[in-house]
Enzyme design. Structure first.
Site, PDB file in Angstrom:
ATOM      1  N   SER A  78       0.822  -1.217   0.000  1.00  0.00           N
ATOM      2  CA  SER A  78       0.000   0.000   0.000  1.00  0.00           C
ATOM      3  C   SER A  78       0.854   1.264   0.000  1.00  0.00           C
ATOM      4  O   SER A  78       2.013   1.258   0.421  1.00  0.00           O
ATOM      5  CB  SER A  78      -0.912   0.016   1.223  1.00  0.00           C
TER       6      SER A  78
HETATM    7  N1  SAH Z   1      -0.888  -5.019   3.948  1.00  0.00           N
HETATM    8  C1  SAH Z   1      -0.114  -5.294   2.749  1.00  0.00           C
HETATM    9  C2  SAH Z   1      -0.784  -4.868   1.480  1.00  0.00           C
HETATM   10  C3  SAH Z   1      -1.970  -5.684   1.211  1.00  0.00           C
HETATM   11  S1  SAH Z   1      -2.427  -5.964  -0.446  1.00  0.00           S
HETATM   12  C4  SAH Z   1       1.271  -4.706   2.853  1.00  0.00           C
HETATM   13  O1  SAH Z   1       1.589  -4.039   3.820  1.00  0.00           O
HETATM   14  O2  SAH Z   1       2.064  -4.963   1.929  1.00  0.00           O
HETATM   15  C5  SAH Z   1      -3.806  -7.002  -0.036  1.00  0.00           C
HETATM   16  C6  SAH Z   1      -3.454  -8.418   0.256  1.00  0.00           C
HETATM   17  O3  SAH Z   1      -4.632  -9.074   0.699  1.00  0.00           O
HETATM   18  C7  SAH Z   1      -2.966  -9.200  -0.972  1.00  0.00           C
HETATM   19  O4  SAH Z   1      -1.706  -9.736  -0.722  1.00  0.00           O
HETATM   20  C8  SAH Z   1      -4.026 -10.278  -1.132  1.00  0.00           C
HETATM   21  O5  SAH Z   1      -3.520 -11.513  -1.604  1.00  0.00           O
HETATM   22  C9  SAH Z   1      -4.571 -10.419   0.269  1.00  0.00           C
HETATM   23  N2  SAH Z   1      -5.899 -11.037   0.372  1.00  0.00           N
HETATM   24  C10 SAH Z   1      -6.959 -10.923  -0.465  1.00  0.00           C
HETATM   25  N3  SAH Z   1      -8.016 -11.639  -0.014  1.00  0.00           N
HETATM   26  C11 SAH Z   1      -7.603 -12.221   1.160  1.00  0.00           C
HETATM   27  C12 SAH Z   1      -8.232 -13.097   2.101  1.00  0.00           C
HETATM   28  N4  SAH Z   1      -9.477 -13.531   1.941  1.00  0.00           N
HETATM   29  N5  SAH Z   1      -7.508 -13.489   3.182  1.00  0.00           N
HETATM   30  C13 SAH Z   1      -6.225 -13.062   3.376  1.00  0.00           C
HETATM   31  N6  SAH Z   1      -5.583 -12.252   2.503  1.00  0.00           N
HETATM   32  C14 SAH Z   1      -6.261 -11.831   1.417  1.00  0.00           C
END
Ligand code: SAH
Length: 230
Positions: A78
């Site tokens: 992000s």
């Molecule tokens: N917090 C992260 C950025 C998140 S991007 C950082 O600091 O880099 C969002 C993430 O959520 C992605 O990696 C995606 O694979 C994950 N995601 C999507 N659906 C999800 C679910 N149901 N459970 C866990 N993770 C999930």
């Protein structure tokens, strides 16, 4: 002479560490504090965690740009401001236990790990979970626990949580997460379809949930059970 000796031991890697430190200072000032996140302990965490360690090699030079960056598998780390904003909204306390859904690179988890007692983070894409875990271990974050799996159901074995942060967007707030939030706890979660999401702050008080939209945002969708329940 001392400076010369110190210089003799320097290679390009340590020079760029200095560059990154300067860029990180500027990021905190210009992208975060100037936009209204002023809580000193949040700013201190953003000043401390090396974002470049969570960014793939090919994007490393852009680590302190004011934007999300690709981390593979169509996912992103992000934008720094969003990380700071969401962290601040949770009002994290030193003794807190926090659940994160969407580990991604592990950067947000590291920021939280600077501020609270324990961070539990779930990532649905297994290779991302593995890489994030390795990065966090390399940086010696012993209070972050990463699990590969669907975060929709939360992590009941470690519930209840003082704070829950969701960094992918479901179209409804997953009920298990509400149940795993402690009385007095705070949850921050982007809700809505791609391109039209609002970030909600939910607070559990006297068994009731108060919610308010705090900002329009753009996150990747929550996959897994959240998508199936549409
Ligand atoms: N917090 C992260 C950025 C998140 S991007 C950082 O600091 O880099 C969002 C993430 O959520 C992605 O990696 C995606 O694979 C994950 N995601 C999507 N659906 C999800 C679910 N149901 N459970 C866990 N993770 C999930």
């Amino acid at each position: 002479m001392l400076a010369l000796l110190a210089g003799a031991g320097c290679d390009h890697a340590s020079t760029s560490v200095d560059d990154f430190a300067a860029q990180r200072e500027r990021m905190v000032k210009e992208q975060i504090a100037m936009r209204g996140v002023t809580e000193e302990k949040v700013l201190a965490a953003m000043r401390k965690v090396p974002r470049e360690e969570f960014v793939p090699e090919e994007f490393r030079a852009a680590s302190y740009d004011d934007r999300p960056l690709p981390i593979g598998y169509d996912q992103t780390i992000s934008q720094p401001f969003i990380v700071a904003f969401m962290t601040d909204a949770l009002r994290p306390q030193a003794g807190d236990r926090v659940l994160e859904i969407g580990t991604g690179s592990g950067y947000q988890a590291a920021i939280l790990a600077e501020l609270v007692a324990e961070v539990y983070s779930i990532e649905i894409i297994e290779p991302l979970a593995k890489t994030a875990e390795a990065t966090l271990q390399r940086l010696a974050y012993k209070n972050v626990h990463v699990k590969a799996g669907d975060g929709y159901k939360g992590w009941p074995e470690h519930a209840p949580f003082d704070c829950i942060i969701v960094t992918c967007a479901p179209d409804h707030v997953p009920k298990p997460l509400v149940e795993q939030l402690r009385e007095g706890g705070r949850m921050i979660v982007p809700v809505g379809p791609l391109g039209n999401q609002d970030l909600y702050l939910l607070e559990k008080e006297n068994g009731e949930l108060r919610q308010r939209a705090v900002s329009p945002v753009r996150f990747v969708p929550m996959t897994g059970e959240a998508a199936e329940r549409k």
